[in-house]
Enzyme design. Structure first.
Site, PDB file in Angstrom:
ATOM      1  N   SER A  41      21.544  52.483  16.994  1.00  0.00           N
ATOM      2  CA  SER A  41      22.134  53.463  16.089  1.00  0.00           C
ATOM      3  C   SER A  41      23.653  53.494  16.119  1.00  0.00           C
ATOM      4  O   SER A  41      24.264  54.092  15.248  1.00  0.00           O
ATOM      5  CB  SER A  41      21.582  54.849  16.406  1.00  0.00           C
ATOM      6  OG  SER A  41      21.841  55.176  17.752  1.00  0.00           O
ATOM      7  N   HIS A  42      24.277  52.893  17.102  1.00  0.00           N
ATOM      8  CA  HIS A  42      25.739  52.888  17.175  1.00  0.00           C
ATOM      9  C   HIS A  42      26.233  51.450  17.125  1.00  0.00           C
ATOM     10  O   HIS A  42      26.631  50.876  18.122  1.00  0.00           O
ATOM     11  CB  HIS A  42      26.230  53.562  18.454  1.00  0.00           C
ATOM     12  CG  HIS A  42      25.852  54.999  18.547  1.00  0.00           C
ATOM     13  ND1 HIS A  42      26.314  55.941  17.668  1.00  0.00           N
ATOM     14  CD2 HIS A  42      25.054  55.655  19.408  1.00  0.00           C
ATOM     15  CE1 HIS A  42      25.814  57.120  17.993  1.00  0.00           C
ATOM     16  NE2 HIS A  42      25.052  56.968  19.027  1.00  0.00           N
TER      17      HIS A  42
END
Length: 107
Positions: A41-42
């Site tokens: 997600s990052h």
């Protein structure tokens, strides 16, 4: 998108978990749960900053090499990821690059 944790990622995570547990024990915690993250997600490092032009399209001030008026100050400038949400690091890098930009404009 496919992602894979490197051995360095795994080692850093272990170290962070150990230190975090030590801190939590110090304030009275007696139980812990560590959740493995299965997502990516990052996403970081797609336009990395660094001092080596052959490895980093951005210089250490987030200036895109070859374009004087382009700076990249989002997560893509970060060369590696830590084990936690990178929001504060992204903000710090953006502030640092902004300070440099203002210094250049005032010079």
């Amino acid at each position: 998108m496919t992602s894979k944790y490197t051995e360095t990622d795994v080692e850093r995570r272990r170290g962070l978990v150990r230190r975090t547990k030590r801190i939590l024990r110090g304030v009275g915690a007696w139980s812990f749960y560590t959740h493995d993250i299965e997502t990516f997600s990052h996403a970081l490092g797609t336009v990395r900053m660094g001092t080596d032009p052959s490895a980093a399209p951005l210089d250490e001030w987030c200036r895109y090499r070859g374009l004087d008026n382009l700076r990249v100050v989002d997560g893509s400038a970060l060369p590696t990821a830590g084990a936690v949400n990178p929001s504060l690091t992204i903000a710090a890098v953006a502030l640092r690059a902004t300070d440099q930009l203002v210094s250049e404009e005032l010079a």
